[in-house]
Scaffold this motif. Structure first.
Motif, PDB file in Angstrom:
ATOM      1  N   GLY A  44      -7.170  14.373 -23.852  1.00 12.83           N
ATOM      2  CA  GLY A  44      -7.425  14.442 -25.290  1.00 12.83           C
ATOM      3  C   GLY A  44      -7.458  13.082 -25.961  1.00 12.83           C
ATOM      4  N   ASN A  45      -6.512  12.214 -25.621  1.00 13.33           N
ATOM      5  CA  ASN A  45      -6.511  10.860 -26.158  1.00 13.33           C
ATOM      6  C   ASN A  45      -5.673   9.957 -25.259  1.00 13.33           C
ATOM      7  N   PRO A  46      -6.298   9.333 -24.266  1.00 12.66           N
ATOM      8  CA  PRO A  46      -5.546   8.485 -23.342  1.00 12.66           C
ATOM      9  C   PRO A  46      -4.960   7.242 -24.009  1.00 12.66           C
ATOM     10  N   LEU A  62      -3.366   3.110 -17.162  1.00  6.49           N
ATOM     11  CA  LEU A  62      -3.217   3.416 -18.588  1.00  6.49           C
ATOM     12  C   LEU A  62      -2.951   2.162 -19.412  1.00  6.49           C
ATOM     13  N   ILE A  63      -2.140   1.263 -18.881  1.00  6.33           N
ATOM     14  CA  ILE A  63      -1.875   0.004 -19.592  1.00  6.33           C
ATOM     15  C   ILE A  63      -3.173  -0.777 -19.752  1.00  6.33           C
ATOM     16  N   ASP A  64      -3.939  -0.891 -18.668  1.00  5.26           N
ATOM     17  CA  ASP A  64      -5.230  -1.601 -18.736  1.00  5.26           C
ATOM     18  C   ASP A  64      -6.170  -0.930 -19.728  1.00  5.26           C
ATOM     19  N   LEU A  65      -6.206   0.398 -19.693  1.00  4.01           N
ATOM     20  CA  LEU A  65      -7.091   1.144 -20.588  1.00  4.01           C
ATOM     21  C   LEU A  65      -6.698   0.936 -22.047  1.00  4.01           C
ATOM     22  N   ARG A  72     -11.803   1.428 -25.888  1.00  2.00           N
ATOM     23  CA  ARG A  72     -11.323   2.155 -27.067  1.00  2.00           C
ATOM     24  C   ARG A  72     -12.491   2.475 -28.010  1.00  2.00           C
ATOM     25  N   ALA A  73     -13.387   1.524 -28.186  1.00  2.00           N
ATOM     26  CA  ALA A  73     -14.566   1.747 -29.036  1.00  2.00           C
ATOM     27  C   ALA A  73     -15.496   2.777 -28.405  1.00  2.00           C
ATOM     28  N   PHE A  83     -15.920  10.739 -22.319  1.00  2.00           N
ATOM     29  CA  PHE A  83     -15.360   9.419 -22.056  1.00  2.00           C
ATOM     30  C   PHE A  83     -15.102   9.159 -20.579  1.00  2.00           C
ATOM     31  N   ALA A  84     -14.737  10.185 -19.824  1.00  2.53           N
ATOM     32  CA  ALA A  84     -14.407   9.991 -18.401  1.00  2.53           C
ATOM     33  C   ALA A  84     -15.560   9.370 -17.621  1.00  2.53           C
TER      34      ALA A  84
END
Length: 169
Positions: A44-46, A62-65, A72-73, A83-84
Protein backbone atom coordinates in the motif's frame (compact mmCIF):
# COMPACT_ATOMS: atom_id res chain seq x y z
CA UNK A 1 -38.87 1.49 14.53
CA UNK A 2 -39.10 -1.25 17.13
CA UNK A 3 -41.70 0.65 19.17
CA UNK A 4 -43.85 1.34 16.09
CA UNK A 5 -43.84 -2.23 14.81
CA UNK A 6 -44.95 -5.40 16.48
CA UNK A 7 -42.36 -8.03 17.38
CA UNK A 8 -43.66 -10.30 14.63
CA UNK A 9 -43.00 -7.67 11.96
CA UNK A 10 -39.61 -6.75 13.41
CA UNK A 11 -38.12 -9.78 15.19
CA UNK A 12 -35.07 -8.05 16.68
CA UNK A 13 -33.69 -11.20 18.34
CA UNK A 14 -33.81 -13.11 15.06
CA UNK A 15 -32.17 -10.21 13.20
CA UNK A 16 -29.46 -9.97 15.87
CA UNK A 17 -28.74 -13.68 15.39
CA UNK A 18 -28.50 -13.23 11.62
CA UNK A 19 -26.17 -10.24 11.96
CA UNK A 20 -24.04 -12.20 14.44
CA UNK A 21 -23.76 -15.10 11.99
CA UNK A 22 -22.89 -12.67 9.21
CA UNK A 23 -20.16 -11.04 11.32
CA UNK A 24 -18.72 -14.47 12.20
CA UNK A 25 -18.76 -15.45 8.51
CA UNK A 26 -16.91 -12.24 7.57
CA UNK A 27 -14.37 -12.90 10.32
CA UNK A 28 -13.80 -16.44 9.02
CA UNK A 29 -13.59 -15.46 5.34
CA UNK A 30 -11.26 -12.52 5.85
CA UNK A 31 -9.02 -14.02 8.55
CA UNK A 32 -6.27 -14.38 5.94
CA UNK A 33 -6.19 -10.61 5.46
CA UNK A 34 -5.25 -10.09 9.11
CA UNK A 35 -2.37 -12.52 8.66
CA UNK A 36 -1.30 -10.66 5.51
CA UNK A 37 -1.69 -7.18 7.03
CA UNK A 38 2.03 -6.34 7.00
CA UNK A 39 2.35 -7.44 3.36
CA UNK A 40 -0.64 -5.33 2.37
CA UNK A 41 0.73 -2.31 4.20
CA UNK A 42 4.08 -2.77 2.46
CA UNK A 43 2.36 -2.84 -0.92
CA UNK A 44 0.00 0.00 0.00
CA UNK A 45 2.78 2.45 0.83
CA UNK A 46 6.34 1.14 1.15
CA UNK A 47 7.52 4.65 2.02
CA UNK A 48 5.46 4.73 5.24
CA UNK A 49 6.41 1.25 6.51
CA UNK A 50 8.48 1.06 9.69
CA UNK A 51 11.77 -0.51 8.59
CA UNK A 52 12.58 -1.98 12.01
CA UNK A 53 9.31 -3.92 12.22
CA UNK A 54 9.59 -5.29 8.68
CA UNK A 55 11.15 -8.69 7.87
CA UNK A 56 14.98 -8.70 8.05
CA UNK A 57 15.39 -9.69 4.39
CA UNK A 58 13.54 -6.50 3.34
CA UNK A 59 15.06 -3.97 5.72
CA UNK A 60 18.08 -2.88 3.65
CA UNK A 61 16.02 -2.62 0.49
CA UNK A 62 13.36 -0.61 2.32
CA UNK A 63 15.98 1.82 3.61
CA UNK A 64 17.32 2.30 0.07
CA UNK A 65 13.79 2.71 -1.28
CA UNK A 66 12.68 5.22 1.34
CA UNK A 67 15.80 7.34 0.72
CA UNK A 68 15.31 7.41 -3.06
CA UNK A 69 13.43 10.57 -4.09
CA UNK A 70 13.11 9.46 -7.73
CA UNK A 71 11.32 6.26 -6.70
CA UNK A 72 9.14 8.22 -4.27
CA UNK A 73 8.07 10.49 -7.15
CA UNK A 74 7.42 7.46 -9.38
CA UNK A 75 5.27 5.91 -6.65
CA UNK A 76 3.24 9.11 -6.39
CA UNK A 77 2.82 9.17 -10.17
CA UNK A 78 1.82 5.55 -10.86
CA UNK A 79 0.24 4.34 -7.61
CA UNK A 80 0.70 1.26 -5.45
CA UNK A 81 -0.45 -1.45 -7.88
CA UNK A 82 1.80 -0.31 -10.74
CA UNK A 83 4.81 0.73 -8.66
CA UNK A 84 6.25 -2.79 -8.32
CA UNK A 85 7.09 -2.79 -12.03
CA UNK A 86 9.43 0.15 -11.50
CA UNK A 87 11.47 -1.35 -8.68
CA UNK A 88 15.13 -1.56 -9.72
CA UNK A 89 17.00 -4.87 -9.97
CA UNK A 90 18.90 -3.89 -6.83
CA UNK A 91 15.70 -4.50 -4.82
CA UNK A 92 14.75 -8.10 -5.69
CA UNK A 93 13.18 -8.96 -2.33
CA UNK A 94 10.74 -6.05 -2.54
CA UNK A 95 9.84 -7.08 -6.08
CA UNK A 96 9.16 -10.66 -4.98
CA UNK A 97 7.09 -9.45 -2.03
CA UNK A 98 5.00 -7.16 -4.27
CA UNK A 99 4.47 -9.90 -6.88
CA UNK A 100 3.32 -12.38 -4.25
CA UNK A 101 0.88 -9.90 -2.76
CA UNK A 102 -0.52 -8.74 -6.08
CA UNK A 103 -1.00 -12.32 -7.29
CA UNK A 104 -3.56 -12.88 -4.52
CA UNK A 105 -5.87 -10.37 -6.15
CA UNK A 106 -5.25 -11.19 -9.79
CA UNK A 107 -6.39 -14.78 -9.49
CA UNK A 108 -9.53 -13.77 -7.61
CA UNK A 109 -10.31 -11.14 -10.23
CA UNK A 110 -9.81 -13.65 -13.05
CA UNK A 111 -12.15 -16.15 -11.39
CA UNK A 112 -14.83 -13.49 -10.92
CA UNK A 113 -14.40 -12.30 -14.50
CA UNK A 114 -14.75 -15.82 -15.93
CA UNK A 115 -17.77 -16.56 -13.75
CA UNK A 116 -19.48 -13.38 -14.98
CA UNK A 117 -18.64 -14.25 -18.57
CA UNK A 118 -20.12 -17.74 -18.12
CA UNK A 119 -23.32 -16.25 -16.71
CA UNK A 120 -23.59 -13.86 -19.65
CA UNK A 121 -23.17 -16.63 -22.19
CA UNK A 122 -25.24 -19.34 -20.52
CA UNK A 123 -28.72 -17.86 -20.83
CA UNK A 124 -32.07 -19.32 -21.82
CA UNK A 125 -31.73 -17.59 -25.21
CA UNK A 126 -28.56 -19.55 -25.94
CA UNK A 127 -29.83 -23.02 -25.12
CA UNK A 128 -27.90 -24.76 -27.90
CA UNK A 129 -24.51 -24.08 -26.32
CA UNK A 130 -22.76 -27.29 -25.39
CA UNK A 131 -20.10 -27.77 -22.73
CA UNK A 132 -17.53 -27.71 -25.55
CA UNK A 133 -18.83 -24.33 -26.76
CA UNK A 134 -18.66 -22.87 -23.26
CA UNK A 135 -15.16 -24.28 -22.77
CA UNK A 136 -14.05 -22.59 -26.01
CA UNK A 137 -15.65 -19.29 -25.01
CA UNK A 138 -13.85 -19.33 -21.65
CA UNK A 139 -10.56 -20.35 -23.22
CA UNK A 140 -10.63 -17.52 -25.76
CA UNK A 141 -11.76 -14.88 -23.29
CA UNK A 142 -9.17 -15.84 -20.67
CA UNK A 143 -6.23 -15.81 -23.08
CA UNK A 144 -4.04 -12.81 -22.30
CA UNK A 145 -2.70 -12.42 -25.80
CA UNK A 146 -4.21 -14.45 -28.57
CA UNK A 147 -2.79 -13.98 -32.05
CA UNK A 148 -3.74 -16.15 -35.00
CA UNK A 149 -1.08 -18.01 -36.94
CA UNK A 150 -2.10 -16.78 -40.39
CA UNK A 151 0.44 -18.90 -42.28
CA UNK A 152 -0.82 -22.09 -40.65
CA UNK A 153 -4.45 -21.17 -41.30
CA UNK A 154 -3.74 -20.39 -44.97
CA UNK A 155 -1.88 -23.69 -45.33
CA UNK A 156 -4.80 -25.62 -43.86
CA UNK A 157 -7.30 -23.75 -46.02
CA UNK A 158 -5.21 -24.34 -49.15
CA UNK A 159 -6.68 -27.82 -49.47
CA UNK A 160 -10.21 -26.41 -49.58
CA UNK A 161 -9.72 -23.51 -51.96
CA UNK A 162 -12.69 -22.84 -54.14
CA UNK A 163 -12.05 -21.47 -57.59
CA UNK A 164 -14.31 -18.75 -58.95
CA UNK A 165 -17.37 -20.06 -60.73
CA UNK A 166 -17.38 -19.71 -64.48
CA UNK A 167 -21.17 -19.93 -64.65
CA UNK A 168 -21.60 -16.24 -63.73
CA UNK A 169 -20.56 -14.99 -67.16
Amino acid sequence: MKEKLSTSAFPSAQLADKIGMLAADFQRRFADFEAQKSRLELLGNPFAVDVESSPPNLQMELIDLQCNDALRAKYAAVGAAEFARFLPDTMPQLGIQAAQTLSMFGSTYLCEQLFSLMNLNKTSHRSRLTAEHLHSILRISSAQSLTPNIDELVEKMGHHQVSPSTSNK
